[in-house]
Design a protein around this motif. Structure first.
Motif, mmCIF file in Angstrom:
data_model
loop_
_atom_site.group_PDB
_atom_site.id
_atom_site.type_symbol
_atom_site.label_atom_id
_atom_site.label_comp_id
_atom_site.label_asym_id
_atom_site.label_seq_id
_atom_site.Cartn_x
_atom_site.Cartn_y
_atom_site.Cartn_z
ATOM 1 N N ALA A 286 73.770 105.859 61.672
ATOM 2 C CA ALA A 286 74.631 104.758 61.225
ATOM 3 C C ALA A 286 76.112 105.044 61.482
ATOM 4 C CB ALA A 286 74.399 104.493 59.736
ATOM 5 N N GLY A 287 76.429 106.185 62.092
ATOM 6 C CA GLY A 287 77.808 106.484 62.468
ATOM 7 C C GLY A 287 78.592 107.305 61.455
ATOM 8 N N ILE A 288 77.910 107.864 60.461
ATOM 9 C CA ILE A 288 78.609 108.681 59.458
ATOM 10 C C ILE A 288 79.156 109.955 60.125
ATOM 11 C CG2 ILE A 288 78.249 110.126 57.380
ATOM 12 C CD1 ILE A 288 78.423 107.043 56.859
ATOM 13 N N GLU A 289 80.404 110.299 59.757
ATOM 14 C CA GLU A 289 81.075 111.438 60.394
ATOM 15 C C GLU A 289 81.179 112.652 59.466
ATOM 16 O OE1 GLU A 289 84.899 109.844 61.408
ATOM 17 O OE2 GLU A 289 83.990 108.234 62.578
ATOM 18 N N HIS A 290 81.126 112.397 58.157
ATOM 19 C CA HIS A 290 81.298 113.517 57.219
ATOM 20 C C HIS A 290 80.221 113.453 56.136
ATOM 21 C CE1 HIS A 290 84.016 116.736 55.719
ATOM 22 N NE2 HIS A 290 83.288 116.529 54.640
ATOM 23 N N PHE A 291 79.582 114.570 55.898
ATOM 24 C CA PHE A 291 78.389 114.632 55.049
ATOM 25 C C PHE A 291 78.726 115.431 53.784
ATOM 26 C CE2 PHE A 291 77.511 114.188 59.463
ATOM 27 C CZ PHE A 291 76.488 113.253 59.547
ATOM 28 N N VAL A 292 78.688 114.750 52.652
ATOM 29 C CA VAL A 292 79.103 115.366 51.385
ATOM 30 C C VAL A 292 77.862 115.620 50.527
ATOM 31 C CG1 VAL A 292 80.530 115.081 49.320
ATOM 32 C CG2 VAL A 292 81.254 114.028 51.493
ATOM 33 N N PHE A 293 77.562 116.888 50.272
ATOM 34 C CA PHE A 293 76.372 117.221 49.491
ATOM 35 C C PHE A 293 76.800 117.628 48.084
ATOM 36 C CE2 PHE A 293 75.498 117.958 53.929
ATOM 37 C CZ PHE A 293 74.251 117.381 54.105
ATOM 38 N N ALA B 154 71.535 126.521 47.134
ATOM 39 C CA ALA B 154 72.363 127.074 48.216
ATOM 40 C C ALA B 154 71.639 127.043 49.558
ATOM 41 C CB ALA B 154 72.779 128.502 47.869
ATOM 42 N N VAL B 155 70.321 127.072 49.521
ATOM 43 C CA VAL B 155 69.541 127.088 50.763
ATOM 44 C C VAL B 155 69.792 125.809 51.589
ATOM 45 C CG1 VAL B 155 67.471 126.130 49.673
ATOM 46 C CG2 VAL B 155 67.217 127.589 51.652
ATOM 47 N N ILE B 156 70.207 124.737 50.923
ATOM 48 C CA ILE B 156 70.507 123.482 51.653
ATOM 49 C C ILE B 156 71.730 123.700 52.543
ATOM 50 C CG2 ILE B 156 71.157 121.042 51.422
ATOM 51 C CD1 ILE B 156 69.557 120.961 48.805
ATOM 52 N N GLU B 157 72.725 124.414 52.015
ATOM 53 C CA GLU B 157 73.933 124.704 52.801
ATOM 54 C C GLU B 157 73.568 125.598 53.995
ATOM 55 O OE1 GLU B 157 77.180 125.781 50.325
ATOM 56 O OE2 GLU B 157 78.527 126.162 52.009
ATOM 57 N N ASP B 158 72.750 126.608 53.736
ATOM 58 C CA ASP B 158 72.327 127.508 54.831
ATOM 59 C C ASP B 158 71.553 126.744 55.902
ATOM 60 O OD1 ASP B 158 73.431 129.640 53.516
ATOM 61 O OD2 ASP B 158 71.554 130.268 52.575
ATOM 62 N N TYR B 159 70.757 125.798 55.454
ATOM 63 C CA TYR B 159 69.908 125.059 56.396
ATOM 64 C C TYR B 159 70.737 124.355 57.473
ATOM 65 C CZ TYR B 159 66.898 121.465 58.297
ATOM 66 O OH TYR B 159 66.237 120.653 59.171
ATOM 67 N N PHE B 160 71.897 123.810 57.089
ATOM 68 C CA PHE B 160 72.693 123.054 58.065
ATOM 69 C C PHE B 160 73.635 123.950 58.880
ATOM 70 C CE2 PHE B 160 71.419 119.542 55.231
ATOM 71 C CZ PHE B 160 70.844 118.731 56.199
ATOM 72 N N ASP B 161 73.604 125.249 58.638
ATOM 73 C CA ASP B 161 74.441 126.197 59.366
ATOM 74 C C ASP B 161 73.776 126.563 60.707
ATOM 75 O OD1 ASP B 161 76.463 127.937 59.901
ATOM 76 O OD2 ASP B 161 76.073 129.290 58.221
ATOM 77 N N LEU C 2 74.623 120.498 61.732
ATOM 78 C CA LEU C 2 75.757 119.578 61.589
ATOM 79 C C LEU C 2 77.002 120.304 62.095
ATOM 80 C CD1 LEU C 2 74.860 117.971 58.152
ATOM 81 C CD2 LEU C 2 74.926 116.821 60.368
ATOM 82 N N ALA C 3 77.850 119.572 62.795
ATOM 83 C CA ALA C 3 78.999 120.185 63.476
ATOM 84 C C ALA C 3 79.996 120.785 62.491
ATOM 85 C CB ALA C 3 79.693 119.132 64.342
ATOM 86 N N ALA C 4 80.736 121.785 62.972
ATOM 87 C CA ALA C 4 81.741 122.472 62.148
ATOM 88 C C ALA C 4 82.735 121.469 61.584
ATOM 89 C CB ALA C 4 82.473 123.502 62.998
ATOM 90 N N GLY C 5 83.015 121.607 60.304
ATOM 91 C CA GLY C 5 84.021 120.755 59.678
ATOM 92 C C GLY C 5 83.552 119.369 59.277
ATOM 93 N N THR C 6 82.254 119.097 59.477
ATOM 94 C CA THR C 6 81.764 117.753 59.120
ATOM 95 C C THR C 6 80.948 117.756 57.825
ATOM 96 O OG1 THR C 6 79.703 117.927 60.380
ATOM 97 C CG2 THR C 6 81.633 117.078 61.566
ATOM 98 N N THR C 7 80.879 118.911 57.166
ATOM 99 C CA THR C 7 80.121 118.957 55.915
ATOM 100 C C THR C 7 81.018 119.416 54.769
ATOM 101 O OG1 THR C 7 79.456 121.241 56.348
ATOM 102 C CG2 THR C 7 77.909 119.529 57.016
ATOM 103 N N SER C 8 80.721 118.953 53.572
ATOM 104 C CA SER C 8 81.361 119.475 52.353
ATOM 105 C C SER C 8 80.265 119.644 51.313
ATOM 106 C CB SER C 8 82.401 118.493 51.813
ATOM 107 O OG SER C 8 83.466 118.359 52.712
ATOM 108 N N PHE C 9 80.404 120.708 50.556
ATOM 109 C CA PHE C 9 79.435 120.968 49.485
ATOM 110 C C PHE C 9 80.199 121.107 48.183
ATOM 111 C CE2 PHE C 9 77.472 122.205 53.374
ATOM 112 C CZ PHE C 9 76.141 121.849 53.222
#
Ligand code: UTP
Length: 297
Positions: free
Chosen positions: A55-62, A69-76, A102-109
């Protein structure tokens, strides 16, 4: 009525609330977040991320919690795994791996320290989202469709602005399990929402259209959530804040016509595994044979 297109601000960010306790999946959810349970071979969370990406989302906020924490590791990145696959010429697996990152800088936890409810989890994302409209996807709701639910909602939003909610029809006997909307006039491929009611009795329900876990919301929801008192289940409820926002802003519905599986429940999770494995080229025939064999016994 529809807002003029030039006033519609783009949706760049999406919140994924993943801080729930997942008690329906105990004992597994003691150590494995329910969002990491797999539907065939992909974790539940990846389906929602893929839908948002489409849908064109650029930044993914979890919005996570303890033991997630394993969710954060999963997208690394997984450099050792990647190198091994490269050395073994496993190109197909390498592309599967790449698609899951997910690309560098496009995620926040960020953390919701206590599971005070979905509304509170969304509020925890307020600083990261800032003063702009955003998408909200409940990852438990895994969807199967040619075009993702959020993409269809974006098409409506780009014409209407305001707030847009994904809805689906349910069995009229099941309205008391869901948030139900009262539909109004059709507009821009969707419809105006005249009212919302959380878990109504069958006779009080304004329709059989339930809120399916996909939202486009204006940032004013954050202030309302910040002031929202605990409601049903002693949790801060998103629907309560949306009802207050609806006094000031327009809400529109988009009817999703694909299939949705509530992977927060055992039966929905099992159904999703059966449906997705039947639909895939690599597993479809095999799983059909297994099911047919089991049914004969
Ligand atoms: P659920 O209603 O499925 O609750 O949350 P739950 O706690 O995750 O699961 P059960 O009922 O104990 O089995 C709906 C969505 O809201 C998130 C969940 O992670 C899920 O995506 N949520 C819920 C939070 O992030 N925080 C909360 O405090 C509550």
């Amino acid at each position: 009525m529809s807002a003029p297109a030039h006033s519609v601000r783009p949706i760049r960010k999406a919140i994924f609330p993943v801080a729930g306790l997942g008690t329906r999946f105990l004992p597994a959810s003691k150590t494995v977040p329910k969002e990491m349970l797999t539907v065939v071979d992909m974790p539940v969370i990846q389906y929602a991320v893929n839908e948002a990406r489409e849908a064109g989302i650029e930044h993914f906020v979890f919005v996570t919690g303890r033991n997630k924490a394993v969710i954060e590791d999963y997208f690394d990145l997984q450099p050792e795994l990647q190198e091994t696959l490269e050395n073994r010429n496993k190109t197909e697996m390498l592309s599967v791996l790449k698609q899951s990152q997910l690309a560098a800088g496009t995620t926040s936890f960020t953390r919701q320290q206590e599971p005070l409810g979905l509304g509170h989890a969304v509020w925890c994302g307020r600083e990261i989202v800032g003063n702009e409209p955003f998408a909200l996807l409940l990852p438990d709701m895994v969807m199967m469709a040619e075009k993702g639910c959020l993409s269809s909602m974006m098409e409506v939003y780009n014409q209407t602005g305001g707030n847009v909610i994904g809805v689906e029809e349910c069995d009229p006997d099941e309205v008391s399990n869901y948030g139900i909307v009262a539909p109004g006039d059709e507009v821009a491929g969707g419809f105006e929402i005249k009212g919302m009611v959380e878990k109504p009795a069958k006779n009080d329900a304004p329709s059989n259209m339930y809120i399916n876990g996909r939202y486009i919301l204006q940032p004013e929801i954050f202030d309302l959530l910040g002031k929202q008192k605990a409601g049903t289940g002693n949790e801060i409820q998103l629907t309560d804040a949306m009802l207050r926002l609806a006094n000031e802003q327009s809400f529109y519905g988009t009817k999703f016509t694909g299939r949705t599986f509530d992977c927060g429940s055992k039966e929905g999770f099992i159904a999703a595994n059966v449906a997705f494995s039947l639909s895939r080229d690599d597993t479809g025939t095999l799983v059909r044979d297994i099911i047919e064999g089991l049914m004969k016994k």
